[in-house]
Write a protein that holds these residues in place. Structure first.
Motif, PDB file in Angstrom:
ATOM      1  N   ARG A 218       0.841  -1.204   0.000  1.00 57.40           N
ATOM      2  CA  ARG A 218       0.000   0.000   0.000  1.00 57.40           C
ATOM      3  C   ARG A 218       0.872   1.248   0.000  1.00 57.40           C
ATOM      4  N   GLU A 219       1.918   1.229   0.830  1.00 59.00           N
ATOM      5  CA  GLU A 219       2.824   2.382   0.881  1.00 59.00           C
ATOM      6  C   GLU A 219       3.562   2.565  -0.448  1.00 59.00           C
ATOM      7  N   SER A 220       3.623   1.507  -1.227  1.00 56.96           N
ATOM      8  CA  SER A 220       4.322   1.575  -2.512  1.00 56.96           C
ATOM      9  C   SER A 220       3.399   1.994  -3.646  1.00 56.96           C
ATOM     10  N   GLY A 221       2.140   2.329  -3.311  1.00 57.96           N
ATOM     11  CA  GLY A 221       1.240   2.877  -4.323  1.00 57.96           C
ATOM     12  C   GLY A 221       0.130   1.947  -4.772  1.00 57.96           C
ATOM     13  N   LEU A 222      -0.038   0.812  -4.110  1.00 57.23           N
ATOM     14  CA  LEU A 222      -1.135  -0.086  -4.504  1.00 57.23           C
ATOM     15  C   LEU A 222      -2.465   0.575  -4.136  1.00 57.23           C
ATOM     16  N   PRO A 223      -3.397   0.664  -5.078  1.00 55.18           N
ATOM     17  CA  PRO A 223      -4.665   1.341  -4.781  1.00 55.18           C
ATOM     18  C   PRO A 223      -5.496   0.602  -3.735  1.00 55.18           C
ATOM     19  N   ASP A 224      -6.362   1.345  -3.072  1.00 57.87           N
ATOM     20  CA  ASP A 224      -7.266   0.752  -2.076  1.00 57.87           C
ATOM     21  C   ASP A 224      -8.077  -0.370  -2.708  1.00 57.87           C
ATOM     22  N   GLY A 225      -8.204  -1.458  -1.976  1.00 58.42           N
ATOM     23  CA  GLY A 225      -9.054  -2.561  -2.428  1.00 58.42           C
ATOM     24  C   GLY A 225      -8.336  -3.578  -3.303  1.00 58.42           C
ATOM     25  N   ALA A 226      -7.193  -3.173  -3.898  1.00 59.69           N
ATOM     26  CA  ALA A 226      -6.533  -4.086  -4.850  1.00 59.69           C
ATOM     27  C   ALA A 226      -6.015  -5.341  -4.159  1.00 59.69           C
ATOM     28  N   LEU A 227      -5.707  -5.216  -2.859  1.00 62.14           N
ATOM     29  CA  LEU A 227      -5.318  -6.407  -2.091  1.00 62.14           C
ATOM     30  C   LEU A 227      -6.075  -6.380  -0.770  1.00 62.14           C
ATOM     31  N   GLY A 228      -6.837  -7.409  -0.500  1.00 61.38           N
ATOM     32  CA  GLY A 228      -7.486  -7.568   0.796  1.00 61.38           C
ATOM     33  C   GLY A 228      -6.754  -8.644   1.591  1.00 61.38           C
ATOM     34  N   VAL A 229      -6.815  -8.556   2.925  1.00 56.89           N
ATOM     35  CA  VAL A 229      -6.216  -9.596   3.771  1.00 56.89           C
ATOM     36  C   VAL A 229      -7.246 -10.004   4.812  1.00 56.89           C
ATOM     37  N   VAL A 230      -7.568 -11.280   4.846  1.00 55.26           N
ATOM     38  CA  VAL A 230      -8.507 -11.783   5.851  1.00 55.26           C
ATOM     39  C   VAL A 230      -7.845 -12.910   6.645  1.00 55.26           C
ATOM     40  N   THR A 231      -7.601 -12.629   7.921  1.00 59.58           N
ATOM     41  CA  THR A 231      -7.016 -13.640   8.803  1.00 59.58           C
ATOM     42  C   THR A 231      -8.153 -14.308   9.565  1.00 59.58           C
ATOM     43  N   THR A 232      -8.004 -15.616   9.780  1.00 58.55           N
ATOM     44  CA  THR A 232      -9.099 -16.311  10.460  1.00 58.55           C
ATOM     45  C   THR A 232      -8.600 -17.562  11.162  1.00 58.55           C
ATOM     46  N   SER A 233      -9.290 -17.919  12.235  1.00 61.86           N
ATOM     47  CA  SER A 233      -8.972 -19.181  12.911  1.00 61.86           C
ATOM     48  C   SER A 233      -9.807 -20.315  12.338  1.00 61.86           C
ATOM     49  N   ASP A 234     -10.764 -19.972  11.468  1.00 62.26           N
ATOM     50  CA  ASP A 234     -11.681 -20.976  10.926  1.00 62.26           C
ATOM     51  C   ASP A 234     -11.683 -20.843   9.400  1.00 62.26           C
ATOM     52  N   PRO A 235     -10.657 -21.414   8.729  1.00 59.26           N
ATOM     53  CA  PRO A 235     -10.470 -21.116   7.301  1.00 59.26           C
ATOM     54  C   PRO A 235     -11.570 -21.643   6.384  1.00 59.26           C
ATOM     55  N   ALA A 236     -12.216 -22.761   6.734  1.00 59.18           N
ATOM     56  CA  ALA A 236     -13.136 -23.385   5.767  1.00 59.18           C
ATOM     57  C   ALA A 236     -14.243 -22.430   5.309  1.00 59.18           C
ATOM     58  N   PRO A 237     -15.023 -21.825   6.228  1.00 62.66           N
ATOM     59  CA  PRO A 237     -16.094 -20.945   5.735  1.00 62.66           C
ATOM     60  C   PRO A 237     -15.580 -19.688   5.050  1.00 62.66           C
ATOM     61  N   VAL A 238     -14.429 -19.198   5.475  1.00 63.22           N
ATOM     62  CA  VAL A 238     -13.884 -17.974   4.875  1.00 63.22           C
ATOM     63  C   VAL A 238     -13.433 -18.255   3.439  1.00 63.22           C
ATOM     64  N   VAL A 239     -12.697 -19.363   3.252  1.00 67.62           N
ATOM     65  CA  VAL A 239     -12.239 -19.696   1.895  1.00 67.62           C
ATOM     66  C   VAL A 239     -13.433 -20.079   1.021  1.00 67.62           C
ATOM     67  N   ASP A 240     -14.403 -20.741   1.628  1.00 64.41           N
ATOM     68  CA  ASP A 240     -15.617 -21.085   0.897  1.00 64.41           C
ATOM     69  C   ASP A 240     -16.310 -19.820   0.371  1.00 64.41           C
ATOM     70  N   ALA A 241     -16.362 -18.788   1.215  1.00 62.76           N
ATOM     71  CA  ALA A 241     -16.993 -17.533   0.790  1.00 62.76           C
ATOM     72  C   ALA A 241     -16.197 -16.892  -0.342  1.00 62.76           C
ATOM     73  N   LEU A 242     -14.861 -16.976  -0.253  1.00 63.03           N
ATOM     74  CA  LEU A 242     -14.037 -16.416  -1.342  1.00 63.03           C
ATOM     75  C   LEU A 242     -14.324 -17.151  -2.653  1.00 63.03           C
ATOM     76  N   LEU A 243     -14.311 -18.473  -2.581  1.00 66.05           N
ATOM     77  CA  LEU A 243     -14.464 -19.248  -3.818  1.00 66.05           C
ATOM     78  C   LEU A 243     -15.875 -19.148  -4.389  1.00 66.05           C
ATOM     79  N   GLY A 244     -16.835 -18.841  -3.534  1.00 67.87           N
ATOM     80  CA  GLY A 244     -18.207 -18.712  -4.003  1.00 67.87           C
ATOM     81  C   GLY A 244     -18.533 -17.325  -4.530  1.00 67.87           C
ATOM     82  N   HIS A 245     -17.628 -16.362  -4.323  1.00 66.29           N
ATOM     83  CA  HIS A 245     -17.911 -14.981  -4.748  1.00 66.29           C
ATOM     84  C   HIS A 245     -17.854 -14.894  -6.280  1.00 66.29           C
ATOM     85  N   PRO A 246     -18.864 -14.281  -6.892  1.00 68.84           N
ATOM     86  CA  PRO A 246     -18.899 -14.291  -8.365  1.00 68.84           C
ATOM     87  C   PRO A 246     -17.718 -13.598  -9.036  1.00 68.84           C
TER      88      PRO A 246
END
Ligand code: NAD
Length: 500
Positions: A214-242
């Motif tokens: 981000r400090e190097s000029g990456l625009p807002d939103g271009a990279l998201g980071v989601v940390t979680t202790s329960d990866p299955a539903p989070v990754v499932d939501a990513l893969l299901g996103h159109p």
């Protein structure tokens, strides 16, 4: 004195002031649309120091709705990022490379704190991780295309590579920086936006990397980071996103198969870097000292917790005794301790489950008749330590030969000729990397051609290089990372038929 010699209380004390250089305590959230924010549920997860079990930091613990929000933001940022010039994308990655390199020591300390690896290993990882930023800064401006004439002589065939869409990136804990840059850099270079789900054990390095971008000029939103202790539903939501069109996953074969099935529902492009079970062949006539040099790198990098780690050693009968004695001497001299201690050569394993697995594999081999030449017993806690261990004459059928060890444990098997070594090496469902030592290069290369592996190291203990296509055959994966191939994983090949 090594941590193995300390009492449990002394070990806990030595880690109490875990070095969190590089981690900004304010940066504990999820990166969504260019801002760090708490999880929608308010939940948090503990990041632990594997040397002491102490809590290093608490970070946001995402749920599915956070994954959707980060992907919505990445989708919104996608068209503008894809429309930037390759030179502009290259510039962001080049500045990130420079910032990352400038702050390399901080990053190394952060990696060592949350992953446990020795500072020397963490510094090597920083160099390796940084090179993906530089390599893809260079590749961003070299995305190929081609123009040809149809065989019938009529129309022209115009082929180009377009950014595929939002990429879902899922990374493991064993290289907290390099597995992130190996995905994020080619995705951004290709013109994709991305959402990263780092391993729950090592989110802090990923967060720092995202901030550097981000400090190097990456625009807002271009990279998201989601940390979680329960990866299955989070990754499932990513893969299901159109908006998501690419899954790039590095981790175990077991989880990789689950995600491939999920990705099939949406016919996603998949790049899968999965588990290994690397054979290390020392053929008749090898220079034993050179083979030992390579074995130490291939076995001990990250305390044996690399997907490329030498898992099984097949040594010609004429060299077996000398090799076993040399490996026992060298592995026995490695200082085990907290990663941040300068003398440490081998840190703790990542968690308690890893120690239990190493103990199970070693006990099984010994029960079947293997000779224990070094190590073989975990000390009492705290901390997730397992000592460098050498097993000789490991019988066929031992679990340590069949499973990915992921610990500083070296099982040795004597072989009588090259054919036997190759047959045993290939007797696995994995095929990530193999190592071959031989006195003559032609013999090594002939053997390398017969090995079922995506990568072969000949007369050396390291294959990883950002400029080379990294990946496995068989159940070790699909697709390649690094090199030009790594960028093309994030593109769709499109063809236009043109009459002019
Ligand atoms: P893992 O498969 O347990 O986890 C990898 C990632 O997947 C983590 O981010 C984790 O949170 C996530 N995950 C776990 N379960 C999931 C589920 N049910 N649904 C969705 N996501 C899930 O692997 P690990 O223990 O973190 O890493 C070690 C493994 O990674 C080893 O097998 C190693 O060989 C492999 N690895 C491979 C490479 C390679 O390039 N081939 C590189 C490094 C590590």
């Amino acid at each position: 004195m090594s941590a193995m010699d300390l009492t449990a209380t002394e070990r806990a004390g030595s880690g109490a002031a875990a070095d969190l250089a590089g981690h900004d305590p304010a940066r504990t959230g999820l990166l969504v649309g260019g801002a760090w924010r708490p999880a929608a549920s308010g939940a948090e997860l503990d990041v632990l120091d594997p040397a002491t079990d102490a809590v290093l930091a608490r970070v946001a613990d995402a749920g599915a709705e956070d994954a959707v929000a980060a992907t919505d933001a990445a989708a919104a940022a996608g068209p503008a990022w894809a429309a930037t010039s390759p030179r502009e994308r290259s510039g962001v990655l080049q500045r990130a490379f420079e910032a990352f390199t400038r702050r390399g020591e901080e990053v190394a300390r952060l990696i060592s704190a949350e992953n446990g690896k020795s500072l020397a290993d963490a510094r090597s990882e920083v160099t390796y991780a940084a090179e993906f930023l530089r390599w893809y800064a260079e590749e961003a401006v070299r995305v190929p295309g081609r123009l040809g004439r149809a065989p019938g002589g009529g129309n022209r065939i115009l082929v180009s590579h377009r950014p595929a869409g939002v990429a879902a990136l899922v990374t493991p804990w064993n290289f907290p920086a390099a597995m992130v840059t190996r995905k994020v850099a080619p995705a951004l270079a290709a013109g994709c936006t991305a959402v990263l789900k780092p391993a729950e054990q090592t989110p802090l390095t990923a967060m720092l990397l995202a901030d550097l971008l981000r400090e190097s000029g990456l625009p807002d939103g271009a990279l998201g980071v989601v940390t979680t202790s329960d990866p299955a539903p989070v990754v499932d939501a990513l893969l299901g996103h159109p908006a998501v069109r690419v899954l790039s996953f590095t981790g175990s074969t077991e989880v990789g198969k689950v995600l491939l099935r999920r990705a099939a529902d949406r016919v996603l492009r998949c790049a899968m870097e999965l588990g290994g079970n690397a054979p290390f062949l020392v053929l008749e006539g090898s220079d034993v000292e050179a083979a030992l040099d390579g074995a130490m790198v291939a076995k001990m990098r990250g305390g044996g917790q690399a997907c490329t780690a030498a898992n099984r050693f097949y040594v010609h009968r004429s060299l077996a005794e000398e090799f076993a004695a040399g490996l026992t001497r060298r592995m026995g001299a490695v200082v085990v301790g907290r990663g941040a201690d300068p003398a440490t050569g081998c840190g703790p394993l990542v968690d308690r489950a890893a120690v239990e697995k190493a103990a199970r594999l070693v006990d099984d081999a010994v029960d079947r008749g293997a000779r224990l030449l070094l190590g073989g017993a975990a000390p009492d806690g705290p901390g997730c330590f397992y000592p460098p261990t050498v097993l000789a004459d490991v019988p066929a059928g031992s679990a340590v030969l069949a499973e990915e060890v992921f610990a500083p444990v070296a099982p040795l098997v004597v072989v009588d000729d090259d054919d036997e070594a190759v047959a045993l090496a290939n007797d696995t469902e994995h095929g990530l990397v193999a190592y071959v030592y031989a006195g003559e290069l032609s013999r090594a290369l002939r053997t390398a051609e017969r090995l079922e592996a995506g990568m072969v190291a000949v007369n050396r203990g390291l294959v990883s290089d950002p400029a080379a296509p990294f990946g496995g055959v068989k159940e070790s994966g699909l697709g390649r990372e690094g090199s030009q191939e790594g960028l093309l994983e994030y593109t769709e090949t499109t063809y236009t038929a043109v009459d002019w």
